[in-house]
Design a protein around this motif. Sequence first.
Motif, PDB file in Angstrom:
ATOM      1  N   ILE A 189       0.835  -1.206   0.000  1.00 53.83           N
ATOM      2  CA  ILE A 189       0.000   0.000   0.000  1.00 53.83           C
ATOM      3  C   ILE A 189       0.864   1.247   0.000  1.00 53.83           C
ATOM      4  CG2 ILE A 189      -0.191   0.106   2.543  1.00 53.83           C
ATOM      5  CD1 ILE A 189      -3.230   0.893   1.966  1.00 53.83           C
ATOM      6  N   ALA A 190       0.370   2.294  -0.640  1.00 52.31           N
ATOM      7  CA  ALA A 190       1.047   3.593  -0.641  1.00 52.31           C
ATOM      8  C   ALA A 190      -0.017   4.676  -0.618  1.00 52.31           C
ATOM      9  CB  ALA A 190       1.938   3.738  -1.867  1.00 52.31           C
ATOM     10  N   GLU A 191       0.382   5.868  -0.201  1.00 49.54           N
ATOM     11  CA  GLU A 191      -0.525   7.014  -0.191  1.00 49.54           C
ATOM     12  C   GLU A 191       0.075   8.151  -0.997  1.00 49.54           C
ATOM     13  OE1 GLU A 191      -2.710   7.633   3.757  1.00 49.54           O
ATOM     14  OE2 GLU A 191      -1.004   6.407   4.394  1.00 49.54           O
ATOM     15  N   VAL A 192      -0.773   8.849  -1.732  1.00 53.78           N
ATOM     16  CA  VAL A 192      -0.332  10.017  -2.489  1.00 53.78           C
ATOM     17  C   VAL A 192      -1.093  11.227  -1.940  1.00 53.78           C
ATOM     18  CG1 VAL A 192      -2.060   9.637  -4.325  1.00 53.78           C
ATOM     19  CG2 VAL A 192      -0.036  11.006  -4.802  1.00 53.78           C
ATOM     20  N   GLN A 193      -0.381  12.315  -1.729  1.00 44.89           N
ATOM     21  CA  GLN A 193      -1.025  13.508  -1.178  1.00 44.89           C
ATOM     22  C   GLN A 193      -2.103  14.019  -2.135  1.00 44.89           C
ATOM     23  OE1 GLN A 193      -0.677  14.965   1.894  1.00 44.89           O
ATOM     24  NE2 GLN A 193      -2.399  16.227   1.252  1.00 44.89           N
ATOM     25  N   ALA A 194      -3.286  14.248  -1.579  1.00 48.37           N
ATOM     26  CA  ALA A 194      -4.417  14.711  -2.395  1.00 48.37           C
ATOM     27  C   ALA A 194      -5.232  15.707  -1.585  1.00 48.37           C
ATOM     28  CB  ALA A 194      -5.279  13.538  -2.823  1.00 48.37           C
ATOM     29  N   THR A 195      -6.096  16.400  -2.269  1.00 48.12           N
ATOM     30  CA  THR A 195      -7.021  17.329  -1.632  1.00 48.12           C
ATOM     31  C   THR A 195      -8.430  16.814  -1.835  1.00 48.12           C
ATOM     32  OG1 THR A 195      -5.538  19.145  -2.213  1.00 48.12           O
ATOM     33  CG2 THR A 195      -7.763  19.750  -1.531  1.00 48.12           C
ATOM     34  N   MET A 196      -9.209  16.851  -0.780  1.00 49.96           N
ATOM     35  CA  MET A 196     -10.626  16.493  -0.892  1.00 49.96           C
ATOM     36  C   MET A 196     -11.450  17.762  -0.735  1.00 49.96           C
ATOM     37  SD  MET A 196     -10.785  13.090  -1.096  1.00 49.96           S
ATOM     38  CE  MET A 196      -9.523  11.814  -0.951  1.00 49.96           C
ATOM     39  N   ASP A 197     -12.459  17.915  -1.575  1.00 51.48           N
ATOM     40  CA  ASP A 197     -13.355  19.055  -1.444  1.00 51.48           C
ATOM     41  C   ASP A 197     -14.457  18.722  -0.452  1.00 51.48           C
ATOM     42  OD1 ASP A 197     -11.986  20.613  -3.287  1.00 51.48           O
ATOM     43  OD2 ASP A 197     -13.078  19.759  -4.981  1.00 51.48           O
ATOM     44  N   GLU A 198     -15.081  19.767   0.091  1.00 50.82           N
ATOM     45  CA  GLU A 198     -16.281  19.527   0.885  1.00 50.82           C
ATOM     46  C   GLU A 198     -17.356  18.999  -0.043  1.00 50.82           C
ATOM     47  OE1 GLU A 198     -16.795  19.797   4.250  1.00 50.82           O
ATOM     48  OE2 GLU A 198     -14.623  20.064   4.291  1.00 50.82           O
ATOM     49  N   ARG A 199     -18.223  18.172   0.517  1.00 47.63           N
ATOM     50  CA  ARG A 199     -19.319  17.612  -0.263  1.00 47.63           C
ATOM     51  C   ARG A 199     -20.122  18.748  -0.894  1.00 47.63           C
ATOM     52  NH1 ARG A 199     -21.433  12.740   0.502  1.00 47.63           N
ATOM     53  NH2 ARG A 199     -20.156  12.554   2.370  1.00 47.63           N
ATOM     54  N   THR A 200     -20.283  18.708  -2.219  1.00 48.22           N
ATOM     55  CA  THR A 200     -20.990  19.800  -2.891  1.00 48.22           C
ATOM     56  C   THR A 200     -22.496  19.600  -2.884  1.00 48.22           C
ATOM     57  OG1 THR A 200     -20.676  18.660  -5.002  1.00 48.22           O
ATOM     58  CG2 THR A 200     -19.077  20.357  -4.428  1.00 48.22           C
ATOM     59  N   THR A 201     -22.919  18.372  -2.792  1.00 48.93           N
ATOM     60  CA  THR A 201     -24.347  18.082  -2.803  1.00 48.93           C
ATOM     61  C   THR A 201     -24.567  16.689  -2.256  1.00 48.93           C
ATOM     62  OG1 THR A 201     -26.337  18.053  -4.190  1.00 48.93           O
ATOM     63  CG2 THR A 201     -24.336  17.139  -5.154  1.00 48.93           C
ATOM     64  N   GLY A 202     -25.812  16.362  -2.019  1.00 48.51           N
ATOM     65  CA  GLY A 202     -26.098  15.059  -1.427  1.00 48.51           C
ATOM     66  C   GLY A 202     -25.775  15.094   0.054  1.00 48.51           C
ATOM     67  N   GLU A 203     -26.144  14.028   0.752  1.00 53.91           N
ATOM     68  CA  GLU A 203     -25.899  13.951   2.185  1.00 53.91           C
ATOM     69  C   GLU A 203     -24.947  12.816   2.486  1.00 53.91           C
ATOM     70  OE1 GLU A 203     -29.415  13.601   4.505  1.00 53.91           O
ATOM     71  OE2 GLU A 203     -30.386  15.312   3.561  1.00 53.91           O
ATOM     72  N   SER A 204     -24.100  13.029   3.473  1.00 54.30           N
ATOM     73  CA  SER A 204     -23.249  11.944   3.917  1.00 54.30           C
ATOM     74  C   SER A 204     -24.118  10.892   4.584  1.00 54.30           C
ATOM     75  CB  SER A 204     -22.212  12.457   4.920  1.00 54.30           C
ATOM     76  OG  SER A 204     -21.509  11.368   5.487  1.00 54.30           O
ATOM     77  N   TYR A 205     -23.760   9.624   4.385  1.00 57.80           N
ATOM     78  CA  TYR A 205     -24.505   8.575   5.070  1.00 57.80           C
ATOM     79  C   TYR A 205     -24.040   8.464   6.524  1.00 57.80           C
ATOM     80  CZ  TYR A 205     -20.485   5.396   4.498  1.00 57.80           C
ATOM     81  OH  TYR A 205     -19.248   4.817   4.548  1.00 57.80           O
ATOM     82  N   LEU A 206     -23.086   9.298   6.925  1.00 55.60           N
ATOM     83  CA  LEU A 206     -22.599   9.280   8.304  1.00 55.60           C
ATOM     84  C   LEU A 206     -23.004  10.565   9.029  1.00 55.60           C
ATOM     85  CD1 LEU A 206     -18.953   7.932   7.817  1.00 55.60           C
ATOM     86  CD2 LEU A 206     -20.958   6.638   8.536  1.00 55.60           C
ATOM     87  N   ASN A 207     -24.063  10.495   9.866  1.00 53.64           N
ATOM     88  CA  ASN A 207     -24.333  11.596  10.777  1.00 53.64           C
ATOM     89  C   ASN A 207     -23.551  11.318  12.066  1.00 53.64           C
ATOM     90  OD1 ASN A 207     -25.797   9.678  12.252  1.00 53.64           O
ATOM     91  ND2 ASN A 207     -27.726  10.242  11.255  1.00 53.64           N
ATOM     92  N   ALA A 208     -23.769  12.127  13.120  1.00 53.75           N
ATOM     93  CA  ALA A 208     -22.948  11.990  14.328  1.00 53.75           C
ATOM     94  C   ALA A 208     -23.068  10.590  14.933  1.00 53.75           C
ATOM     95  CB  ALA A 208     -23.350  13.050  15.349  1.00 53.75           C
ATOM     96  N   PHE A 209     -24.289  10.112  15.087  1.00 47.57           N
ATOM     97  CA  PHE A 209     -24.477   8.784  15.691  1.00 47.57           C
ATOM     98  C   PHE A 209     -23.896   7.698  14.793  1.00 47.57           C
ATOM     99  CE2 PHE A 209     -27.006   4.886  15.971  1.00 47.57           C
ATOM    100  CZ  PHE A 209     -26.710   4.513  17.287  1.00 47.57           C
ATOM    101  N   LYS A 210     -24.182   7.800  13.498  1.00 45.86           N
ATOM    102  CA  LYS A 210     -23.678   6.797  12.563  1.00 45.86           C
ATOM    103  C   LYS A 210     -22.157   6.830  12.484  1.00 45.86           C
ATOM    104  CE  LYS A 210     -27.705   6.342   9.508  1.00 45.86           C
ATOM    105  NZ  LYS A 210     -28.239   6.619   8.172  1.00 45.86           N
TER     106      LYS A 210
END
Length: 232
Positions: A189-210
Amino acid sequence: TIKPLVSVIVPVFNGEKYIEKCIKSISNQSLKEIEIIVVNDGSKDNTKKICEQNNFNLIDLPINLGLAGGFRAGMKYAYKMGYKYAVQFDADGQHRPEFISDMKKISESGVDIVIASRFAEKKKPLSMRMLGSRLISTAIKITTGKRVKDPTSGMRMFNSKMIKECATNINYGPEPDTVSFLIKNGASIAEVQATMDERTTGESYLNAFKSISYMVRMLISILVIQNFRKRG
């Protein structure tokens, strides 16, 4: 025509507002050796219609199987078509396609799994949000001896060996415990530095409890269950 080498698997559920923008952003990359596969996971909206109107490559699942089911459907297709690499890619605007070429360069050196990592070269912030990521990283280190700095990143590239592994076995979902299990069974396994944007639309399936229950489930899976986990 030469078959593209990289399959970009994009699972989507009720993504009519963003799927077209997502697929076109990938298509606009300079990396020509890609084929984008939209896995429509039983959407109830116009996702399928939009994909057909744009002539996107589409796997249309008749019912909603969830992220794991959509991922596996895409990996089975990539394996069947003989792709050398497959990228797991979210449709909701968080993942940035310009990092695919960097991931491919690392994969070409013989690495089995390449993660687009927010923390490959940058320090992980001390926040509650990142607590789960830190705990999962620690659990993977304890059980595999490998340090994965961004285990919850959902943008990952798999080589042909891993595509086959995921396509021909039923136990693999697109989650950190699968990455941990694959490492434990010899995957590099290896990792490459990347940037993630904030979600532009839709909902995360992870709320606080989840989010909390997800973290607990991942930790139990990595620390306990994978000791007894079978591949098939």
